[in-house]
Design an enzyme around this catalytic site. Structure first.
Site, short mmCIF file in Angstrom:
data_model
loop_
_atom_site.label_atom_id
_atom_site.label_comp_id
_atom_site.label_asym_id
_atom_site.label_seq_id
_atom_site.Cartn_x
_atom_site.Cartn_y
_atom_site.Cartn_z
N SER A 144 6.25 18.53 66.35
CA SER A 144 7.26 18.84 67.10
C SER A 144 7.98 20.14 66.64
O SER A 144 7.59 20.63 65.53
CB SER A 144 8.45 17.69 66.87
OG SER A 144 9.81 18.46 67.40
N TYR A 157 14.34 12.62 62.69
CA TYR A 157 13.29 13.16 63.54
C TYR A 157 12.58 14.20 62.76
O TYR A 157 11.39 14.32 62.55
CB TYR A 157 13.85 13.48 64.91
CG TYR A 157 12.83 13.88 65.97
CD1 TYR A 157 12.05 12.84 66.68
CD2 TYR A 157 12.67 15.23 66.31
CE1 TYR A 157 10.98 13.09 67.39
CE2 TYR A 157 11.43 15.41 67.13
CZ TYR A 157 10.94 14.54 67.88
OH TYR A 157 9.85 14.76 68.73
P1 NDP Z 1 8.06 9.49 75.74
O1 NDP Z 1 9.44 8.82 75.47
O2 NDP Z 1 8.00 9.89 77.32
O3 NDP Z 1 6.86 8.86 75.35
C1 NDP Z 1 7.08 7.95 74.17
C2 NDP Z 1 5.72 7.20 73.98
O4 NDP Z 1 5.98 6.45 72.85
C3 NDP Z 1 5.76 6.05 75.10
O5 NDP Z 1 4.84 5.83 75.61
C4 NDP Z 1 6.32 4.99 74.41
O6 NDP Z 1 5.80 3.90 75.00
C5 NDP Z 1 5.67 5.25 73.06
N1 NDP Z 1 6.15 4.33 71.90
C6 NDP Z 1 7.74 4.39 71.25
N2 NDP Z 1 7.81 3.75 70.36
C7 NDP Z 1 6.68 3.25 70.11
C8 NDP Z 1 6.11 2.05 69.23
N3 NDP Z 1 7.03 1.76 68.25
N4 NDP Z 1 4.95 1.43 69.41
C9 NDP Z 1 4.22 1.77 70.32
N5 NDP Z 1 4.47 2.90 71.19
C10 NDP Z 1 5.71 3.44 71.09
O7 NDP Z 1 8.23 10.95 75.01
P2 NDP Z 1 7.42 12.30 74.87
O8 NDP Z 1 6.03 11.96 75.73
O9 NDP Z 1 8.28 13.31 74.97
O10 NDP Z 1 6.90 12.09 73.55
C11 NDP Z 1 5.51 11.88 73.00
C12 NDP Z 1 5.39 12.51 71.55
O11 NDP Z 1 5.58 13.73 71.52
C13 NDP Z 1 6.42 11.78 70.64
O12 NDP Z 1 5.95 11.87 69.21
C14 NDP Z 1 7.49 12.98 70.54
O13 NDP Z 1 8.17 12.95 69.28
C15 NDP Z 1 6.60 14.24 70.76
N6 NDP Z 1 7.27 15.38 71.17
C16 NDP Z 1 7.97 15.38 72.38
C17 NDP Z 1 8.44 16.70 72.99
C18 NDP Z 1 9.26 16.70 74.07
O14 NDP Z 1 9.76 17.72 74.27
N7 NDP Z 1 9.13 15.68 75.00
C19 NDP Z 1 8.64 17.70 71.97
C20 NDP Z 1 7.89 17.56 70.91
C21 NDP Z 1 7.30 16.51 70.25
P3 NDP Z 1 6.66 2.24 74.95
O15 NDP Z 1 7.96 2.84 75.61
O16 NDP Z 1 5.97 1.51 76.07
O17 NDP Z 1 6.43 1.78 73.82
#
Ligand code: NDP
Length: 254
Positions: A144, A157
């Protein structure tokens, strides 16, 4: 093009049911990889599965919580049952709890660290013997901007995302001899469920991101398809331990 062709490869994308993970899964599927997507939410898994099946590639969705070792074991076992191999692991599942540093409860701290860092570690450990079996492997960890910068509301985070970069480097040095490349992708501000919450909670965030991003827009999940294909393919065979920003220039803006 052979360099980017993923036909015959199997990829596990954690958190592949939405946001950046789904954007990456789409890219990998379009390049020919068979896909296993995971998440805790069955409905999201089903919707993403149906969407990815339209690419014409083999896909399965496994309901799994990456903070739970047994759940991760089941995810890998189902991958092996369905496809018999694992070539690519994208550690994308992630979460955030926004608090001032002094306000985190231990439980909140653990939720963030266990999801973003320990969950990735569990998946890497389980993937390693499977990658040894096929004689190669590609691991893509998602960091990130908080791997580089700090923010008052993101202590847990930032600790997890800084940690994932160092963890990536450690794995890269350990597993290069096994022909396993391990790299980290650092997304900028991307429009997903995660940041829609942040936009609503942090006043002025939307405008600040727009003003600071040279590309002049928020990123979208599809912006991550190309980097996923590159880091999963032969094209990146001599790249390991790297961190690559996908941020429209956010991190180089003075
Ligand atoms: P979303 O919230 O859209 O996606 C998060 C995903 O992680 C979902 O598919 C969720 O599925 C899954 N998830 C969360 N916790 C768990 C768990 N305990 N076990 C299994 N699956 C899990 O967020 P983003 O797409 O934005 O984030 C994706 C990645 O990118 C993350 O690591 C985030 O930190 C990183 N990121 C995002 C940024 C942004 O601006 N959006 C910037 C920088 C990094 P479900 O709810 O079904 O469990």
């Amino acid at each position: 093009m052979r360099l980017f062709n993923l036909a015959g490869n199997v990829a596990v994308v954690t958190g592949g049911n939405g946001g950046i993970g789904l954007g990456m899964a789409r890219g990998l599927g379009e390049a020919g990889a068979s896909l296993v997507i995971t998440g805790r939410n069955k409905d999201k898994n089903k919707t993403a599965l149906e969407e990815l099946q339209k690419l014409g590639t083999e896909v399965c969705a496994v309901t799994a919580d990456i903070t739970d070792l047994e759940s991760c074991r089941r995810m890998m076992a189902e991958t092996m049952e369905r496809f018999g191999r694992l070539d690519i692991l994208v550690n994308n599942a992630g979460t955030n709890i926004r608090r001032q540093p002094q306000e985190y409860t231990l439980e909140e701290w653990h939720t963030v660290i266990n999801t973003n860092l320990t969950g990735a570690m569990l998946c890497c450990q389980l993937a390693y013997p499977l990658m040894l079996k096929v004689g190669h492997g590609k691991i893509i960890n998602i960091g990130s901007m908080m791997s580089i910068f700090g923010a008052p509301f993101a202590a847990a985070y930032a600790a997890s995302k800084g940690g994932i970069v160092q963890y990536t480097k450690a794995l890269a040095t350990a597993w290069a001899k096994d022909n396993i490349q391990v790299n980290a992708v650092l997304p900028g501000w991307i429009d997903t469920e995660l940041t829609r919450r942040a936009k609503a909670e942090i006043e002025g965030l939307h405008e600040r991101v727009l003003a600071r991003t040279p590309a002049g827009r928020w990123g979208i999940p599809e912006d991550h398809a190309g980097i996923a294909v590159f880091l999963a393919s032969e094209a990146s065979d001599f790249i390991t331990g790297s961190t690559i920003t996908v941020d429209g220039g956010y991190s180089i803006q003075a």
